[in-house]
Design a protein around this motif. Structure first.
Motif, PDB file in Angstrom:
ATOM      1  N   UNK A  20      32.240   2.689  45.004  1.00 15.64           N
ATOM      2  CA  UNK A  20      32.662   4.045  45.339  1.00 15.64           C
ATOM      3  C   UNK A  20      33.668   4.535  44.308  1.00 15.64           C
ATOM      4  N   UNK A  21      33.354   5.664  43.684  1.00 17.46           N
ATOM      5  CA  UNK A  21      34.271   6.309  42.748  1.00 17.46           C
ATOM      6  C   UNK A  21      34.720   7.607  43.397  1.00 17.46           C
ATOM      7  N   UNK A  22      36.003   7.705  43.741  1.00 16.78           N
ATOM      8  CA  UNK A  22      36.508   8.874  44.439  1.00 16.78           C
ATOM      9  C   UNK A  22      37.532   9.628  43.627  1.00 16.78           C
ATOM     10  N   UNK A  23      37.291  10.924  43.458  1.00 17.64           N
ATOM     11  CA  UNK A  23      38.189  11.781  42.692  1.00 17.64           C
ATOM     12  C   UNK A  23      39.176  12.433  43.657  1.00 17.64           C
ATOM     13  N   UNK A  24      40.464  12.263  43.434  1.00 17.03           N
ATOM     14  CA  UNK A  24      41.508  12.883  44.227  1.00 17.03           C
ATOM     15  C   UNK A  24      41.332  12.550  45.713  1.00 17.03           C
ATOM     16  N   UNK A  25      41.131  13.562  46.594  1.00 15.27           N
ATOM     17  CA  UNK A  25      40.954  13.273  48.016  1.00 15.27           C
ATOM     18  C   UNK A  25      39.735  12.390  48.258  1.00 15.27           C
TER      19      UNK A  25
END
Length: 256
Positions: free
Chosen positions: A122-127
């Motif tokens: 999982x690559x999550x940007x900011x929130x």
């Protein structure tokens, strides 16, 4: 007189840093140009999926607040060119945390597992990175690793330039969401925190976190909007997705 003043000043208590302090406004203005470059990335063609026999795990990219899959298209294209089977989150516009967000993410993750036969990274940007960390704690058997991009998982949830807007749009305080979030504790799988001292939205300390809150804290030379398209950020993400790391100890590397 001057000597007396300097003596008294030396005795003043040290200024205590404000835990809610956002990044300087000067950095926020720099994000405007970066936003335009990020938006232009949506017109780039999406390359086909790499060979399903790739050694890389599949990747799911989670967008930030007030964005959606259009905002991560350029990053997903770059990751596919790097050899990853990369997928959007497919859950529409990210308006903030909802009571069913973990279950909705689980539906998408399970779809990826059924399609590829492997648990995704999982690559999550900011929130989106907050979601990724929290989901990974709920379903550790369904996540290969977690990479956050400028995500405010550590310290005060108000150490950013977006919390007032979040209150307005999400209709709940940033520090009292409709789900029991505990973003700071590290998930059990390899976890990387990309952060930047040039981030104009999220305070660097909040996105970097403490050493025990992730396996690697990776400094990247870009603004908040640049995490999803800047070449050095993409390179750091690829390295985070492929690096072998022991999850029992914290560490620190720097990418610039």
């Amino acid at each position: 007189m001057i000597r007396g003043f300097l003596t008294r000043r030396a005795e003043w208590p040290a200024r205590i840093p404000d835990p809610d302090a956002p990044p300087p406004l000067s950095l926020l203005w720099r994000e405007a140009g970066a936003l335009l470059r990020a938006i232009s990335g949506r017109i780039r063609p999406m390359p086909p999926e790499p060979n399903p026999d790739s050694d890389h795990p599949p990747v799911m990219v989670l967008p930030g607040f007030l964005s959606g899959d259009w905002a991560t298209k350029a990053l997903r294209a770059d990751l596919r060119r790097a050899g990853f089977r990369c997928y959007a989150w497919g859950l529409g516009f990210n308006r903030g945390a909802t009571a069913d967000i973990v279950d909705r993410i689980d539906t998408r993750v399970q779809w990826i597992i059924d399609r590829t036969g492997h648990a995704p990274a999982l690559v999550g940007w900011s929130l989106g990175g907050i979601y990724a960390r929290e989901y990974a704690k709920h379903h550790p058997d369904k996540v290969a690793r977690v990479v956050t991009l400028g995500s405010p998982f550590s310290g005060s949830r108000r150490a950013n330039r977006a919390w007032r807007l979040y209150h307005l749009v999400a209709r709940h305080p940033v520090d009292n969401p409709p789900i029991d979030f505990h973003p700071a504790p590290r998930p059990s799988m390899p976890t990387f925190a990309l952060w930047s001292k040039h981030d104009g939205v999220i305070a660097a300390d909040s996105a970097r976190g403490l050493p025990h809150e992730s396996d690697r804290q990776v400094e990247v030379d870009c603004g908040h909007m640049g995490f999803a398209y800047a070449p050095n950020s993409v390179a750091a993400i690829v390295k985070a997705l492929t690096e072998e790391v022991a999850t029992t100890t914290g560490g620190q590397i720097r990418e610039a």
